[in-house]
Motif scaffolding. Sequence first.
Motif, short mmCIF file in Angstrom:
data_model
loop_
_atom_site.label_atom_id
_atom_site.label_comp_id
_atom_site.label_asym_id
_atom_site.label_seq_id
_atom_site.Cartn_x
_atom_site.Cartn_y
_atom_site.Cartn_z
N GLU A 451 0.82 -1.22 0.00
CA GLU A 451 0.00 0.00 0.00
C GLU A 451 0.85 1.26 0.00
O GLU A 451 0.63 2.19 -0.79
CB GLU A 451 -0.94 -0.01 1.21
N ILE A 452 1.85 1.30 0.88
CA ILE A 452 2.66 2.52 0.98
C ILE A 452 3.41 2.75 -0.32
O ILE A 452 3.53 3.88 -0.80
CB ILE A 452 3.64 2.46 2.19
N HIS A 453 3.87 1.69 -0.92
CA HIS A 453 4.63 1.80 -2.16
C HIS A 453 3.74 2.33 -3.29
O HIS A 453 4.13 3.26 -4.02
CB HIS A 453 5.20 0.42 -2.51
N SER A 454 2.54 1.80 -3.40
CA SER A 454 1.63 2.26 -4.46
C SER A 454 1.28 3.74 -4.26
O SER A 454 1.11 4.48 -5.22
CB SER A 454 0.37 1.41 -4.48
N GLU A 666 11.79 0.42 1.02
CA GLU A 666 11.54 -0.98 0.66
C GLU A 666 10.15 -1.06 0.05
O GLU A 666 9.16 -0.76 0.71
CB GLU A 666 11.61 -1.86 1.91
N ALA A 667 10.08 -1.46 -1.24
CA ALA A 667 8.77 -1.45 -1.90
C ALA A 667 7.76 -2.27 -1.08
O ALA A 667 6.71 -1.77 -0.71
CB ALA A 667 8.91 -1.98 -3.31
N SER A 668 8.08 -3.52 -0.83
CA SER A 668 7.18 -4.35 -0.03
C SER A 668 7.97 -5.21 0.95
O SER A 668 7.76 -5.19 2.15
CB SER A 668 6.36 -5.28 -0.95
N GLY A 669 8.92 -5.96 0.40
CA GLY A 669 9.55 -7.01 1.17
C GLY A 669 8.64 -8.22 1.10
O GLY A 669 7.40 -8.11 1.04
N ILE A 691 3.93 -2.44 7.30
CA ILE A 691 2.80 -1.64 7.75
C ILE A 691 1.52 -2.49 7.76
O ILE A 691 0.72 -2.43 8.69
CB ILE A 691 2.62 -0.42 6.82
N GLU A 692 1.39 -3.31 6.73
CA GLU A 692 0.19 -4.15 6.65
C GLU A 692 0.27 -5.33 7.61
O GLU A 692 -0.75 -5.79 8.11
CB GLU A 692 -0.02 -4.59 5.20
N ILE A 693 1.48 -5.79 7.89
CA ILE A 693 1.66 -6.84 8.90
C ILE A 693 1.23 -6.29 10.26
O ILE A 693 0.47 -6.91 11.00
CB ILE A 693 3.13 -7.32 8.94
N ARG A 694 1.70 -5.09 10.55
CA ARG A 694 1.36 -4.47 11.83
C ARG A 694 -0.15 -4.28 11.96
O ARG A 694 -0.74 -4.55 13.00
CB ARG A 694 2.06 -3.12 11.95
N TYR A 804 -3.33 -13.87 4.89
CA TYR A 804 -3.51 -12.76 3.96
C TYR A 804 -2.30 -12.61 3.04
O TYR A 804 -2.42 -12.18 1.90
CB TYR A 804 -3.76 -11.46 4.74
N PHE A 805 -1.13 -12.94 3.57
CA PHE A 805 0.10 -12.75 2.80
C PHE A 805 0.47 -13.95 1.94
O PHE A 805 1.59 -14.04 1.44
CB PHE A 805 1.25 -12.33 3.73
N SER A 806 -0.46 -14.87 1.78
CA SER A 806 -0.25 -15.92 0.78
C SER A 806 -0.35 -15.30 -0.61
O SER A 806 -1.22 -14.46 -0.87
CB SER A 806 -1.31 -17.02 0.92
N SER A 807 0.53 -15.72 -1.50
CA SER A 807 0.46 -15.21 -2.87
C SER A 807 -0.82 -15.67 -3.57
O SER A 807 -1.18 -15.13 -4.61
CB SER A 807 1.70 -15.62 -3.67
#
Length: 826
Positions: A451-454, A666-669, A691-694, A804-807
Amino acid sequence: MHRQMQGHLKRGLEREMKTWHTKEEFKSAFTKKAGILYDKELHDLTRSEVYQIIAYMVRDLVSDNWIRTNKAYVEKKTKQIYYFSIEFLLGRLLESNLIGVDGEAVCREGLRDLGWELADILPEERDPGLGNGGLGRLAACFIDSLAALQMPGHGCSLRYQYGLFKQKMVDDYQVELPDNWLVNGFPWEVKRADKAVHVAFCGNAYMRPADNGELECVYEGASYVRAVPYDVPIIGYRNNTVNTLRLWRAEYSRDDVYRELSLGDRHQAFLYKDSVQRISRFLYPDDSTEDGRRLRLMQEYFMVSAGVQSIIRHYKKKYKAPLTAFADYMGIHINDTHPALVIPELMRIFMDEEGLSWNQAWQITVRTVAYTNHTVLPEALERWSIPMFKSLLPRIYLILEELNERWLKKVRTLYPGDEGKARDVAVLWGGQVHMAHLAVLGSHSTNGVAEIHSQILKDSTLHQLYTCFPSRFGNKTNGISHRRWLIQANPQLAALLDDTIGTDWHGSPERLEELMAYCNDASFLERLDGVKRERKRILGSYLLKQYGVSVDVDSIFDVQIKRIHLYKRQLLNILHILHLYRRLKDDPSLVIAPRTYFFGGKAAASYDEAKQTIRLISIVSRMINDDRRISKMLRVMFLENYNVSLGQILFPAADVSEQISTAGKEASGTGNMKFMMNGALTLGTMDGANIEIRRRVGDENCVIFGLRADAVMNYYIHGGYSSWEVYSSDENIRKVMDSLINGSIGDHEIFGMLYESLLDRNDEYFVLKDFEAYCGGQREIVRRYKNRRSWLHSSAVNIAQSGYFSSDRTIRQYAADIWHIQGVKV
Ligand SMILES: *Cc1c(COP(=O)(O)O)cnc(C)c1O
């Protein structure tokens, strides 16, 4: 086996997956295959031969489904997606494929009967390092998810003869050794010589009036390189889908060699052969700065042209629909800008070979292509010098020139007198080709990877293009394959999850959330504790076996594994370690919670500061580990040659996930997601997907510290940061910095270099600025770790929230929002 398959075909029933049902079945297939491949007694087989035999057996299992999958897509006239990426960091394939065909247990038992342990056979496979890091690994996770979701999506890349270099540590220095991964062959690939195409380079291109009064292109004197595809089956997870990763290899054609020879010049013939083979010889060892630029551009166009030609040929032959409908059936996704030349290449073929007008060709092209951006660092955006580009790709250059002219005309009409606008959106400007601008302009979708990267793309990196095409911009937060990074890498944890919440999460990873109900369950947490300890022991025995070093499995395992880069701030981590060391030195009575810090990662061979960082870590690690008193509480390990296989051992063993990049960089990691899924707590900045993990786990279950991206941006724009000021006002920083140059913790020129970069060169990545906050974060980690029960609770929450972080989630979003494709039952 084949007869059985045909029976199924005739009956046309929903087919059961093909696998070995019993170990007897496995053993008999193994014996047969061994006879065909090696013609010797079973007990004479080497482990490497055993590996090859099983790999070919897996291929036999899936070969019918591979054909059927392609047939199904064509018969149903499904839209297919081609994911173009200059890197696919696959990792080893045997185990993941065995899991995919549900044959792992039977294979293990059958092999045991025959006298081998599967665990001893798996490392025989060379880890195909056809990528540098996150970008290439993302591509690998994506094709894994596409096949698992039965979606019609394939990969397209290069078949590098040498993968990313093998890193060896020699006297604290990184040494790069060639990775000749193909020496024993690659049993997963199938060469498809009949599908070869030719790619044109150099020569002369110009426009002239044609009979019909329009302009036509004359392209003469080109050199042709033969592109031969090697197809790798991408096996769906326990379904019948087998998609394709197509890897292109540059080969010289005999005709051309003979032509050179008949001209009587052997030397010329040799040079020709060599120049062709160089195209697919090496993977570039850096994904953010380019060197050997001409060859790299050749690689990019080679991949793009071969890939696009084969897609168009496939479309014309199998879909038999008009070209105007091309984008309804074929989608091309470009992973960063390295494949952005698909845009002018589609234009070239549509116009020069298929006779479409510019406008027709452009419309189809834009509808076909979608683009993912991977970096906010403006210096990492790809650009090519026009003279080089033009001499190498004259016809493609003409197309870019026309494109640029039409586009800037429009921009200047809309924004008269605003040359700043023109500059920020131009494809050609200041003597350079701007690949990111081309990618946005020539595609219907541009997305960032968190999100932050976009948001940063829209606000700053690509702001002017965003204002021209606001609806094209979106976000698709990255993901990782939970099959490789949990089911395969951590079978102990996967088994515990199966026991606790059942197995539905395998197919629907978001259902890991059902674990939330057990995050306070004492008996579950105890078993989770047992799993983590077991994984730490496994890492410990690996290190003992490989390097003869032992680690304390009761210490906190704190892990930072990723490419070495200034913005990723391995320096912040090592500086904190030096701070702990200094305090322990100063106060012999001080006792701290035992910790083991693990580092791993490669530095690009030409990236001097990164290589010095590795040297620093290595020297500090030796200094600390050799101190008999202090090393009981503090140990530092630099693990050489970080790759997917090593990652599979490290992520499951981690307690703490170091994600400490300068905010906004860092775009995403994706490493952060692998740690989370394996129950580690994130110690990180507000950057990328952290950020989204948090947001998902809450501040109670991760430790966030440091400058925010807007503050960093503010400093860059308006100045106002002085590392000297931080140094003078903070006693801890002063003490650790002074210890670097006064000899109190040891004496090394590298300490002086660190001192210099942080103080004399004003600390470009805010290491000192964030130092105090980071120390606080480290203290907070220790404080939480001491309460075992609540730590395990946090670990469980991280696992529960990681689905949620599964591809699979990421790919579903691409499919729904960008590609407009659905699953197809095979
Ligand atoms: C996941 C992965 C990466 C990316 O790690 P980041 O921490 O996101 O930079 C790099 N290399 C390998 C081998 C990986 O598996």
